[in-house]
Enzyme design. Structure first.
Site, mmCIF file in Angstrom:
data_model
loop_
_atom_site.group_PDB
_atom_site.id
_atom_site.type_symbol
_atom_site.label_atom_id
_atom_site.label_comp_id
_atom_site.label_asym_id
_atom_site.label_seq_id
_atom_site.Cartn_x
_atom_site.Cartn_y
_atom_site.Cartn_z
ATOM 1 C CD GLU A 162 22.772 24.924 89.894
ATOM 2 O OE1 GLU A 162 22.497 24.318 88.852
ATOM 3 O OE2 GLU A 162 23.489 25.942 89.906
ATOM 4 C CD GLU A 276 27.285 29.298 91.909
ATOM 5 O OE1 GLU A 276 26.790 29.613 90.817
ATOM 6 O OE2 GLU A 276 27.432 28.125 92.286
HETATM 7 O O1 G3I Z 1 37.067 26.178 77.765
HETATM 8 C C1 G3I Z 1 36.208 25.667 76.746
HETATM 9 C C2 G3I Z 1 36.609 26.190 75.401
HETATM 10 O O2 G3I Z 1 37.888 25.706 75.101
HETATM 11 C C3 G3I Z 1 35.580 25.738 74.352
HETATM 12 O O3 G3I Z 1 35.889 26.294 73.129
HETATM 13 C C4 G3I Z 1 34.181 26.171 74.760
HETATM 14 C C5 G3I Z 1 33.115 25.644 73.793
HETATM 15 O O4 G3I Z 1 31.863 25.512 74.437
HETATM 16 O O5 G3I Z 1 33.913 25.641 76.040
HETATM 17 C C6 G3I Z 1 34.793 26.101 77.038
HETATM 18 O O6 G3I Z 1 34.429 25.547 78.279
HETATM 19 C C7 G3I Z 1 33.267 26.049 78.851
HETATM 20 C C8 G3I Z 1 33.617 26.547 80.260
HETATM 21 O O7 G3I Z 1 32.444 27.003 80.889
HETATM 22 C C9 G3I Z 1 34.669 27.669 80.259
HETATM 23 O O8 G3I Z 1 34.117 28.880 79.944
HETATM 24 C C10 G3I Z 1 32.241 24.953 78.944
HETATM 25 O O9 G3I Z 1 31.826 24.581 77.638
HETATM 26 C C11 G3I Z 1 31.063 25.409 79.736
HETATM 27 O O10 G3I Z 1 30.172 24.317 79.960
HETATM 28 C C12 G3I Z 1 31.499 25.977 81.071
HETATM 29 O O11 G3I Z 1 30.374 26.539 81.688
HETATM 30 C C13 G3I Z 1 30.413 26.638 83.095
HETATM 31 C C14 G3I Z 1 29.068 26.145 83.623
HETATM 32 O O12 G3I Z 1 28.982 26.389 85.018
HETATM 33 C C15 G3I Z 1 28.925 24.632 83.399
HETATM 34 O O13 G3I Z 1 29.875 23.903 84.104
HETATM 35 C C16 G3I Z 1 30.631 28.110 83.455
HETATM 36 O O14 G3I Z 1 31.957 28.499 83.115
HETATM 37 C C17 G3I Z 1 30.424 28.298 84.960
HETATM 38 O O15 G3I Z 1 30.496 29.664 85.292
HETATM 39 C C18 G3I Z 1 29.061 27.755 85.345
HETATM 40 O O16 G3I Z 1 28.920 27.893 86.743
HETATM 41 C C19 G3I Z 1 27.650 27.527 87.274
HETATM 42 C C20 G3I Z 1 27.925 26.899 88.639
HETATM 43 O O17 G3I Z 1 28.805 25.804 88.500
HETATM 44 C C21 G3I Z 1 26.615 26.465 89.308
HETATM 45 N N1 G3I Z 1 25.692 27.569 89.385
HETATM 46 C C22 G3I Z 1 25.428 28.283 88.134
HETATM 47 C C23 G3I Z 1 26.741 28.751 87.498
HETATM 48 C C24 G3I Z 1 26.486 29.535 86.216
HETATM 49 O O18 G3I Z 1 25.910 28.714 85.243
#
Ligand code: G3I
Length: 365
Positions: A162, A276
């Site tokens: 990205e 994705e």
């Molecule tokens: O696991 C913790 C949990 O313990 C906590 O209570 C909670 C509070 O915010 O956070 C949880 O972790 C989160 C994690 O996802 C698990 O669900 C993170 O905050 C959150 O930032 C994370 O988001 C991920 C995001 O990328 C940022 O890294 C998403 O799962 C993931 O699906 C998303 O994937 C992205 C790709 O990497 C790039 N393209 C877009 C795609 C969707 O946004």
């Protein structure tokens, strides 16, 4: 012995009550229809899913479904910068290694996501102060250490994720667009992308290397910018093997646009990974949303169409289709947009949805 001593009477009463309750209980709902169809066996190319390591560890239903349905897995979060190098020069590979073990044991291809992104950064990087040499060292060390650790264990990497802006197709740059800019572009200059690929290739020469981005199916300007970027890398001899077309779409996505974008990407000669895929059904954020039969059918048709057009990609360029997680209960969309949504082929109870069958049909032809 009295006929109804407590010793015999109480258990007998209990049994009678249980029997009576069982007879009056509503009949159990019919189990969902099951069949042996799997996504991986329907397709002539790899079909994958991004995987949550917590679910993989703790939920046998999830790991069994992944094992049965998919031939490829992508690391959803565990190989991102914040997960792997939470403090400077302190690398944590525990979760990534767990995924490697799972992939080896279940004979899955492992696609690693990602080395360089402007998001999922630990605070020490966000707050890092150093000259350009120090930034280059941080960047190079991270890429080389992570790619070398997984050398021979992952098939491929999303090296840069990205990097291009939605509004004008230029590179994200923290100076220009602070909220959504790239710290990498700011500190390392525009050619950081080429160097990321070179460092990754030096560390793991056999891994296939991808540039991965979203919005290519609806944003022509961005698509052209991505094609210009990857073509220029290729022409310069930078080791790039493929493009990830993320495809976070919804049921209203325009079929002609998706096909046209795919055809333009095919013309680069690079491998194409639909990397994705998910298909949102409540893009309007309706708080009273109900997932009706017609919406189920529309989603199913869209999954079918995406898989169908992917079959037109020349075999040598087909890296596969990957959904972004497995079930509606695991998707990032309801959490991120704070809304009801059901974007994946399996429901939260791990049952196949109509979308599964549409996807399956599209994969076959
Ligand atoms: O696991 C913790 C949990 O313990 C906590 O209570 C909670 C509070 O915010 O956070 C949880 O972790 C989160 C994690 O996802 C698990 O669900 C993170 O905050 C959150 O930032 C994370 O988001 C991920 C995001 O990328 C940022 O890294 C998403 O799962 C993931 O699906 C998303 O994937 C992205 C790709 O990497 C790039 N393209 C877009 C795609 C969707 O946004």
């Amino acid at each position: 012995m009295p006929l109804f001593s407590n010793r015999y009477f109480l258990p007998a009463m209990l049994a009678a009550l249980l029997f009576s309750a069982a007879c009056h209980k509503k009949p159990a709902p019919m189990p969902a229809p099951t069949d042996d169809a799997t996504l991986q066996s329907a397709a002539s190319f790899p079909v994958g899913a991004a995987i949550s390591v917590d679910l993989l560890r703790n939920n046998v239903g999830y790991s069994s479904l992944v094992s049965a349905q998919f031939s490829s897995i992508t690391t959803e979060n565990v190989l991102k910068f914040d997960a792997v190098e939470p403090a400077e020069n302190q690398f944590n590979f525990t979760d990534g290694d767990y995924m490697v073990t799972f992939a080896v044991q279940r004979h899955k291809r492992l696609h690693a996501h990602n080395l360089i992104w402007h998001q999922a950064l630990p605070n020490w990087v966000i707050n890092f102060s150093g000259d350009s040499l120090a930034w280059e060292n941080l960047f190079k060390t991270h890429i080389e250490t992570e790619a070398a650790h997984y050398k021979g264990e992952v098939a491929s990497w999303d090296v840069v994720n990205e990097a291009i802006r939605d509004d004008d197709g230029t590179l994200r740059n923290q100076d220009v667009n602070p909220g959504d800019g790239s710290i990498w572009r700011r500190h390392l200059g525009a050619d950081y992308i080429a160097r990321a690929f070179q460092y990754a290739h030096e560390a793991d020469p056999n891994a296939l290397l991808f540039y991965n981005d979203y919005g290519q199916e609806w944003n022509g300007q961005k698509l052209n910018a991505i094609i210009a970027l990857v073509s220029s890398l290729k022409n310069r001899g930078i080791p790039i093997d493929g493009i990830g077309m993320q495809m976070h779409i919804d049921i209203n996505a325009d079929n002609n646009n998706m096909l046209a974008a795919l055809q333009k990407l095919i013309a680069t000669g690079l491998k194409i990974h639909i990397s994705e895929l998910d298909i949102a059904v409540n893009p309007g954020n309706d708080p009273n949303f109900v997932f009706t039969d017609p919406l189920n059918a529309a989603q199913s048709a869209k999954f079918q169409y995406v898989a169908h057009i992917y079959n037109t990609v020349p075999t040598a360029q087909q890296y596969g289709i990957t959904t972004w997680n497995v079930t509606d209960g695991d998707s990032w969309i309801p959490w991120f947009y704070n809304r009801k949504d059901y974007p994946l082929p399996f429901d939260a109870n791990y049952h196949k949805k109509q979308a599964f069958y549409g996807f399956l049909t599209g994969l076959k032809n």
